[in-house]
Design a protein around this motif. Structure first.
Motif, mmCIF file in Angstrom:
data_model
loop_
_atom_site.group_PDB
_atom_site.id
_atom_site.type_symbol
_atom_site.label_atom_id
_atom_site.label_comp_id
_atom_site.label_asym_id
_atom_site.label_seq_id
_atom_site.Cartn_x
_atom_site.Cartn_y
_atom_site.Cartn_z
ATOM 1 N N GLY A 1 0.841 -1.184 0.000
ATOM 2 C CA GLY A 1 0.000 0.000 0.000
ATOM 3 C C GLY A 1 0.876 1.235 0.000
ATOM 4 O O GLY A 1 1.807 1.352 -0.781
ATOM 5 N N ARG A 2 0.590 2.147 0.901
ATOM 6 C CA ARG A 2 1.390 3.370 1.028
ATOM 7 C C ARG A 2 2.368 3.273 2.187
ATOM 8 O O ARG A 2 2.891 4.275 2.646
ATOM 9 N N HIS A 3 2.625 2.073 2.666
ATOM 10 C CA HIS A 3 3.469 1.876 3.847
ATOM 11 C C HIS A 3 4.834 1.314 3.460
ATOM 12 O O HIS A 3 4.959 0.560 2.515
ATOM 13 N N LYS A 4 5.804 1.671 4.235
ATOM 14 C CA LYS A 4 7.157 1.136 4.105
ATOM 15 C C LYS A 4 7.655 0.892 5.523
ATOM 16 O O LYS A 4 7.813 1.830 6.296
ATOM 17 N N VAL A 5 7.875 -0.379 5.858
ATOM 18 C CA VAL A 5 8.249 -0.750 7.215
ATOM 19 C C VAL A 5 9.560 -1.531 7.162
ATOM 20 O O VAL A 5 9.690 -2.484 6.383
ATOM 21 N N ALA A 6 10.502 -1.138 7.983
ATOM 22 C CA ALA A 6 11.769 -1.877 8.064
ATOM 23 C C ALA A 6 11.522 -3.245 8.681
ATOM 24 O O ALA A 6 10.782 -3.371 9.665
ATOM 25 N N MET A 7 12.123 -4.267 8.105
ATOM 26 C CA MET A 7 11.959 -5.626 8.623
ATOM 27 C C MET A 7 12.360 -5.704 10.093
ATOM 28 O O MET A 7 11.730 -6.398 10.871
ATOM 29 N N THR A 8 13.370 -4.960 10.470
ATOM 30 C CA THR A 8 13.847 -4.996 11.851
ATOM 31 C C THR A 8 12.852 -4.354 12.822
ATOM 32 O O THR A 8 12.958 -4.560 14.025
ATOM 33 N N ASP A 9 11.901 -3.575 12.312
ATOM 34 C CA ASP A 9 10.896 -2.943 13.170
ATOM 35 C C ASP A 9 9.710 -3.849 13.458
ATOM 36 O O ASP A 9 8.875 -3.533 14.299
ATOM 37 N N ILE A 10 9.613 -4.968 12.751
ATOM 38 C CA ILE A 10 8.484 -5.879 12.950
ATOM 39 C C ILE A 10 8.810 -6.824 14.095
ATOM 40 O O ILE A 10 9.794 -7.562 14.057
ATOM 41 N N HIS A 11 7.980 -6.765 15.126
ATOM 42 C CA HIS A 11 8.178 -7.587 16.316
ATOM 43 C C HIS A 11 7.422 -8.906 16.206
ATOM 44 O O HIS A 11 7.914 -9.950 16.625
ATOM 45 N N ASP A 12 6.217 -8.867 15.643
ATOM 46 C CA ASP A 12 5.392 -10.071 15.553
ATOM 47 C C ASP A 12 4.427 -9.941 14.377
ATOM 48 O O ASP A 12 4.072 -8.834 13.974
ATOM 49 N N ILE A 13 4.023 -11.077 13.841
ATOM 50 C CA ILE A 13 3.077 -11.126 12.725
ATOM 51 C C ILE A 13 1.944 -12.060 13.114
ATOM 52 O O ILE A 13 2.185 -13.182 13.561
ATOM 53 N N ASN A 14 0.718 -11.588 12.970
ATOM 54 C CA ASN A 14 -0.456 -12.429 13.205
ATOM 55 C C ASN A 14 -1.199 -12.560 11.880
ATOM 56 O O ASN A 14 -1.517 -11.556 11.239
ATOM 57 N N VAL A 15 -1.449 -13.804 11.454
ATOM 58 C CA VAL A 15 -2.156 -14.056 10.204
ATOM 59 C C VAL A 15 -3.493 -14.699 10.533
ATOM 60 O O VAL A 15 -3.551 -15.690 11.256
ATOM 61 N N GLU A 16 -4.554 -14.103 10.016
ATOM 62 C CA GLU A 16 -5.898 -14.671 10.167
ATOM 63 C C GLU A 16 -6.384 -15.036 8.777
ATOM 64 O O GLU A 16 -6.252 -14.250 7.832
ATOM 65 N N TYR A 17 -6.908 -16.238 8.648
ATOM 66 C CA TYR A 17 -7.412 -16.644 7.343
ATOM 67 C C TYR A 17 -8.774 -17.299 7.499
ATOM 68 O O TYR A 17 -9.100 -17.869 8.528
ATOM 69 N N ARG A 18 -9.555 -17.134 6.465
ATOM 70 C CA ARG A 18 -10.865 -17.770 6.379
ATOM 71 C C ARG A 18 -10.868 -18.564 5.088
ATOM 72 O O ARG A 18 -11.118 -18.033 4.010
#
Length: 66
Positions: A7-24
């Motif tokens: 999208g319009r976001h740019k996030v450094a990989m080192t700034d990501i602490h956790d990822i939650n994935v929800e799927y249906r």
């Protein structure tokens, strides 16, 4: 430094602490929530979730399957 762009976001990989994935599975939907350093949370829409996961999988392949 590696950045994930979606999208319009740019996030450094080192700034990501956790990822939650929800799927249906039945609805063919997938959503990603990112927890960033400092406690900020970003909830991605379906298009950005898919873009993020594609980039994340590419990064995992690069790092793990050398």
């Amino acid at each position: 430094m590696t950045f994930f762009e979606f999208g319009r976001h740019k996030v450094a990989m080192t700034d990501i602490h956790d990822i939650n994935v929800e799927y249906r599975y039945q609805d063919m939907e997938i959503f990603v929530d990112l927890e960033l350093n400092g406690g900020a949370q970003v909830s991605l829409n379906i298009e950005d979730s898919i873009a993020f996961l594609e980039q994340f999988i590419t990064k995992v392949r690069e790092e793990r399957l050398r």
